[in-house]
Design a protein around this motif. Structure first.
Motif, PDB file in Angstrom:
ATOM      1  N   ARG A  32       1.115  -1.919  -0.157  1.00 35.62           N
ATOM      2  CA  ARG A  32      -0.380   0.060   0.126  1.00 35.62           C
ATOM      3  C   ARG A  32       0.988   1.194   0.463  1.00 35.62           C
TER       4      ARG A  32
ATOM      5  N   PRO B 188      -5.068  -1.390  -2.220  1.00 36.35           N
ATOM      6  CA  PRO B 188      -4.251  -1.991  -1.622  1.00 36.35           C
ATOM      7  C   PRO B 188      -3.374  -1.500  -3.164  1.00 36.35           C
TER       8      PRO B 188
ATOM      9  N   ARG C 253      -2.748   4.512  -8.020  1.00 35.27           N
ATOM     10  CA  ARG C 253      -2.373   3.725  -7.394  1.00 35.27           C
ATOM     11  C   ARG C 253      -0.688   3.791  -7.489  1.00 35.27           C
TER      12      ARG C 253
END
Length: 270
Positions: A171, A178, A238
């Motif tokens: 993470r 995640p 992410r």
């Protein structure tokens, strides 16, 4: 904001199933993701009176009701012992205790979210799902069902076929979604690695060639490379696909090293 025109606490699974056949109706889980939807539904169907919040164990399996909370998965001693702590590890980063007290296993599995820690672990464990109409099927088969399927998830079944399992995730910061999830299990059929948050739904890669028949640095490297080669990676806010591929190899290797360390510890105790 999520709205509904009518609320019903179902008195039976059959009643809930019949109500759910109308496309505008919705089954309530923990409502943590549902409440974020911007739509109005017909009837909200609550299953809270149907006894689906139990974890049952016998000699061959665990049967976990769809309304069992993620917090209950985290604190259940029998599941913790069976999974060597992997069950608790798979949920402990999910927002916070208050969130996990409300979020349900059924909501996590039925939603088939790509970011799901829970889905990743349960795929590695060889779990099955019990649907009211569809019966019992492998989780691997369930994830391929059309998302428009109008059935009721009753329970998730975990057969006791796992010797070792390790769960890891990466993470960007604690409690965030995640970047990558990874579970490696040694099952009766052999070794399997489940990798999720790729950002696609978790996938399994089996050691069909027997690479890990003898576990050493060379075989660990080879299997980790195989997993990274076969998993489908993508990019989102992410992380990028290339970064996820690198992280995948690292997590698979770490998981296998943990399994080796646990095996060595048991041998020393013996």
């Amino acid at each position: 904001m999520f709205y509904y025109n009518q609320y019903v606490r179902a008195k039976s699974i059959e009643e809930a199933y019949e109500l759910y056949q109308k496309k505008s109706n919705v089954v309530l889980g923990g409502m943590l993701w549902l409440k974020m939807m911007n739509k109005t539904c017909g009837t909200a169907i609550d299953l809270c009176d149907l006894g689906l919040n139990q974890i049952e164990e016998d000699e061959t399996q665990f049967r976990i009701g769809a309304y069992v909370s993620l917090r209950e998965l985290e604190t259940n001693k029998a599941l913790d012992a069976y999974t060597h702590g992997a069950m608790a590890e798979s949920v402990r980063h999910i927002v916070g205790v208050q969130f996990r007290n409300v979020a349900t296993l059924g909501g996590s599995i039925w939603g088939r979210y790509g970011f799901s820690d829970v889905m990743t672990l349960f795929r590695a464990l060889g779990a099955k799902v019990e649907l009211h109409h569809g019966g019992i099927m492998d989780l691997d088969e369930f994830v391929r069902l059309p998302r428009k399927t109008r059935d009721i998830l009753v329970a998730v079944i975990v057969p006791k076929t796992v010797e070792k399992v390790v769960y890891l995730s990466q993470r960007n910061q604690s409690t965030d979604f995640p970047v990558l999830t990874c579970a490696v299990a040694k099952r009766e059929e052999g070794y399997v690695a489940a990798v999720g948050a790729t950002p696609h739904l978790a996938e399994n890669v089996w050691d069909k060639e027997g690479i890990l028949t003898e576990i050493n640095e060379e075989s660990i490297e080879k299997f980790a490379a195989k997993v990274a080669e076969q998993i489908r990676f993508g990019s989102n806010m992410r992380a990028g696909a290339a970064y996820r591929r690198i992280v995948c190899q690292v997590l698979v290797k770490r998981a296998l090293h943990t399994i080796v360390a646990e095996n060595n510890g048991e041998e020393e105790k013996c």
